[in-house]
Write a protein that holds these residues in place. Structure first.
Motif, mmCIF file in Angstrom:
data_model
loop_
_atom_site.group_PDB
_atom_site.id
_atom_site.type_symbol
_atom_site.label_atom_id
_atom_site.label_comp_id
_atom_site.label_asym_id
_atom_site.label_seq_id
_atom_site.Cartn_x
_atom_site.Cartn_y
_atom_site.Cartn_z
ATOM 1 N N GLY A 98 29.916 -4.301 33.524
ATOM 2 C CA GLY A 98 29.913 -4.484 32.080
ATOM 3 C C GLY A 98 31.035 -3.750 31.395
ATOM 4 N N MET B 216 18.961 -8.178 23.519
ATOM 5 C CA MET B 216 19.766 -8.685 24.628
ATOM 6 C C MET B 216 19.751 -10.202 24.610
ATOM 7 S SD MET B 216 19.073 -6.068 27.785
ATOM 8 C CE MET B 216 20.591 -6.548 28.603
ATOM 9 N N THR B 217 20.908 -10.770 24.882
ATOM 10 C CA THR B 217 21.059 -12.212 25.011
ATOM 11 C C THR B 217 21.479 -12.475 26.450
ATOM 12 O OG1 THR B 217 21.790 -12.341 22.709
ATOM 13 C CG2 THR B 217 22.255 -14.241 24.108
ATOM 14 N N TRP B 218 20.851 -13.472 27.073
ATOM 15 C CA TRP B 218 21.056 -13.748 28.493
ATOM 16 C C TRP B 218 21.550 -15.168 28.707
ATOM 17 C CZ3 TRP B 218 20.248 -9.912 32.030
ATOM 18 C CH2 TRP B 218 19.532 -8.799 31.595
ATOM 19 N N VAL C 23 28.748 -6.193 27.145
ATOM 20 C CA VAL C 23 28.697 -7.519 27.747
ATOM 21 C C VAL C 23 28.925 -7.354 29.238
ATOM 22 C CG1 VAL C 23 29.412 -8.782 25.696
ATOM 23 C CG2 VAL C 23 31.143 -7.933 27.262
ATOM 24 N N TYR D 270 25.121 -11.350 30.315
ATOM 25 C CA TYR D 270 24.294 -10.773 29.255
ATOM 26 C C TYR D 270 25.159 -10.144 28.181
ATOM 27 C CZ TYR D 270 25.262 -6.182 31.306
ATOM 28 O OH TYR D 270 25.892 -5.061 31.773
ATOM 29 N N SER D 271 24.546 -9.979 27.035
ATOM 30 C CA SER D 271 25.141 -9.262 25.926
ATOM 31 C C SER D 271 24.047 -8.386 25.328
ATOM 32 C CB SER D 271 25.659 -10.250 24.879
ATOM 33 O OG SER D 271 26.121 -9.566 23.731
ATOM 34 N N TRP D 272 24.354 -7.103 25.138
ATOM 35 C CA TRP D 272 23.391 -6.152 24.588
ATOM 36 C C TRP D 272 23.927 -5.650 23.260
ATOM 37 C CZ3 TRP D 272 23.443 -0.500 26.615
ATOM 38 C CH2 TRP D 272 22.536 0.278 25.911
ATOM 39 N N ASP D 273 23.267 -6.018 22.160
ATOM 40 C CA ASP D 273 23.635 -5.555 20.823
ATOM 41 C C ASP D 273 23.076 -4.153 20.657
ATOM 42 O OD1 ASP D 273 23.316 -4.902 18.015
ATOM 43 O OD2 ASP D 273 23.858 -6.981 17.596
ATOM 44 N N PHE E 19 22.387 -17.660 25.868
ATOM 45 C CA PHE E 19 23.672 -18.206 25.508
ATOM 46 C C PHE E 19 23.517 -19.706 25.422
ATOM 47 C CE2 PHE E 19 25.249 -14.435 28.038
ATOM 48 C CZ PHE E 19 25.656 -13.723 26.936
ATOM 49 N N ARG F 169 28.539 -3.742 21.178
ATOM 50 C CA ARG F 169 27.710 -4.380 22.189
ATOM 51 C C ARG F 169 28.316 -4.155 23.564
ATOM 52 N NH1 ARG F 169 28.936 -10.810 22.386
ATOM 53 N NH2 ARG F 169 31.185 -10.631 22.440
ATOM 54 N N GLU G 68 32.106 -3.257 23.887
ATOM 55 C CA GLU G 68 33.047 -3.670 22.847
ATOM 56 C C GLU G 68 32.796 -2.823 21.616
ATOM 57 O OE1 GLU G 68 32.153 -7.812 22.363
ATOM 58 O OE2 GLU G 68 33.545 -8.376 23.944
#
Length: 161
Positions: free
Chosen positions: A115, A45-47, A134, A36-39, A4, A132, A118
């Motif tokens: 989590g 994954m974005t951390w 989050v 985190y976000s997991w597409d 992020f 995703r 979405e």
């Protein structure tokens, strides 16, 4: 690894949203939580920038995909983690689970993972499409050690065993 952005919000963000984003950034820094976000479509994954440090994982270790992250989860916890998240892919209720994660030193730390999935607002023929997940993670190893100690004490006498 994707992170992020820890700089200020983009210019397209209005004043109220900008304030809210700054507040969330400061709160995340103060809490030692990891965001985190997991597409789900790409498995990427974005951390938050603190993820490697807080989770005890070397910066060179790849956790940019769900599969690379899951390879660090204790095998005894993997099925329950997968089941919890799989169940929440199809409804909009938040999930919470505690599991063990292997650090770079080979030891395991306990994490608490909260989590929410979405969804794509466009419905397909089968209904909602997950976009995703989050969430936030917190290392809870000390709490789990205290709980284990208390449980042991309820069943054993410290002097006689």
């Amino acid at each position: 690894m994707s992170e992020f952005d820890n700089t200020s919000p983009p210019p397209s963000v209005d004043g109220d949203e900008r304030k809210e984003l700054e507040l969330l950034r400061h709160a995340l820094s103060a809490s030692s939580d990891v965001a985190y976000s997991w597409d789900l479509s790409s498995d990427s994954m974005t951390w938050s920038a603190n993820a490697h440090h807080v989770l005890g994982i070397d910066e060179s270790t790849d956790i940019s995909s769900r599969s690379s992250y899951l390879s660090r989860v204790n095998g005894a916890d993997l099925l329950s983690l997968s089941c919890v998240q799989e169940n929440h892919l199809y409804n909009s209720t938040p999930y919470q689970i505690e599991y063990r994660l292997r650090r770079s030193d080979g030891e395991f730390c306990w994490v608490q993972d909260h989590g929410l999935v979405e969804y794509n607002p466009d419905h397909d023929a089968e209904g909602l499409t997950s976009l995703r997940a989050v969430g936030l993670m917190r290392v809870i190893t000390k709490r789990k050690e205290k709980e284990a100690r208390l449980e042991w004490l309820t069943n054993h006498d410290e002097v006689t065993g």
